[in-house]
Design an enzyme around this catalytic site. Structure first.
Site, PDB file in Angstrom:
ATOM      1  N   ASP A  88      -0.392 -48.314  41.598  1.00 19.87           N
ATOM      2  CA  ASP A  88      -1.447 -47.591  40.791  1.00 19.87           C
ATOM      3  C   ASP A  88      -2.065 -45.863  41.266  1.00 19.87           C
ATOM      4  O   ASP A  88      -2.138 -45.952  42.293  1.00 19.87           O
ATOM      5  CB  ASP A  88      -2.579 -48.579  40.597  1.00 19.87           C
ATOM      6  CG  ASP A  88      -2.476 -49.542  39.923  1.00 19.87           C
ATOM      7  OD1 ASP A  88      -1.820 -50.096  39.270  1.00 19.87           O
ATOM      8  OD2 ASP A  88      -2.867 -50.377  39.503  1.00 19.87           O
ATOM      9  N   ARG A  89      -2.482 -45.211  39.799  1.00 19.88           N
ATOM     10  CA  ARG A  89      -2.820 -43.906  40.075  1.00 19.88           C
ATOM     11  C   ARG A  89      -3.785 -43.839  41.690  1.00 19.88           C
ATOM     12  O   ARG A  89      -4.014 -43.008  42.707  1.00 19.88           O
ATOM     13  CB  ARG A  89      -2.990 -43.501  39.268  1.00 19.88           C
ATOM     14  CG  ARG A  89      -3.395 -41.837  39.284  1.00 19.88           C
ATOM     15  CD  ARG A  89      -3.887 -41.253  38.623  1.00 19.88           C
ATOM     16  NE  ARG A  89      -3.741 -39.259  38.130  1.00 19.88           N
ATOM     17  CZ  ARG A  89      -3.610 -39.167  37.486  1.00 19.88           C
ATOM     18  NH1 ARG A  89      -3.599 -39.053  36.395  1.00 19.88           N
ATOM     19  NH2 ARG A  89      -3.862 -37.692  37.412  1.00 19.88           N
TER      20      ARG A  89
END
Length: 254
Positions: free
Chosen positions: A57-58
């Site tokens: 995930d970012r």
């Protein structure tokens, strides 16, 4: 100019790097205005094509592996898809987490393409273990003290936001999680403890090398924000280090 990525391991077939928190892995329609991506940074740094085989995930930092050829990408991608890669994460959560538990809450995919009610619930399993905890003499919620735990998480499946959602459902949301966490605790860590980010890091991957007869173990250190926090909380003994080691596979018996 973008900051150079930390290379944890590189050979003729694959490369492992430390993905900074907040950096997208590759282009996505959900972030059209972005111009900086891990994939492009790594291509520019190495001067060659690289192929992603899994995702982070970012807001999550930590170790990511890229293949250096399509064939290796296919083999590594299959290893991730068939759960032959061991993953280790560290997370800072609200409350005193369980000493050890296996979280098995089914999860619906969160890809934004369809309403959640139309998405089937998928099997999801995460093993968690409390490594340490701290109590601060600060009122953040309704109590005069605030307690937090350092949790180790080992996902056995690969659902989107799995660790974040599982820990939140268990009652121990990860600090800095804007979607599944608690805003007052997130603000406290951002404003008072200088950690305005999701406190989740992928610190270890272990897998059979796709082209060579050994198992590769890659460990990734924490960034400056999480390192300083661990030292402040007395958790320095749990700090991982950048390291890549290999162990030979046993010869098959006749």
């Amino acid at each position: 100019m973008s900051e150079a990525l930390s290379i944890l391991h590189q050979d003729d077939h694959l490369v492992a790097v430390h993905k900074p928190a907040g950096l997208l892995v590759h282009r996505t329609p959900l972030a059209r205005g972005e111009r900086d991506f891990l994939l492009q940074r790594l291509r520019d740094q190495l001067g060659r094509r690289v192929y992603p085989v899994h995702r982070l995930d970012r807001p999550t930092s930590g170790v990511m592996v890229f293949a250096l050829s399509p064939d290796v990408a296919t083999r590594l991608g299959d290893a991730f898809a068939t759960r032959r890669v061991a993953k280790r994460y560290l997370a800072v959560v609200r409350g005193i987490g369980p000493e050890r538990d296996r979280l098995e809450y089914p999860l619906r995919e969160e890809d934004g393409s369809r309403p959640k009610a139309e998405m089937p619930a998928m099997e999801a399993m995460t093993e968690v273990r409390r490594l340490d905890s701290v109590e601060l003499p600060v009122r953040v919620d309704r109590y005069p003290q605030s307690r937090y735990s350092l949790m180790e998480a080992r996902p056995l499946t690969g659902r989107r936001h799995q660790i974040r959602r599982h820990l939140s459902q268990r009652g121990y949301p990860i600090i800095g999680d804007a979607k599944h966490g608690k805003g007052n605790h997130n603000r406290f860590f951002g404003e008072q403890l200088h950690c305005p980010r999701l406190l989740l890091a992928a610190v270890g991957l272990s897998f059979d090398h796709p082209m060579e007869a050994h198992r590769l173990d890659v460990s990734c250190a924490l960034d400056a924000c999480m390192t300083a926090l661990f030292e402040r909380f007395g958790w320095a003994g749990h700090l991982p280090v950048d390291r890549a080691t290999s162990s030979r596979q046993p010869e098959p018996t006749a």
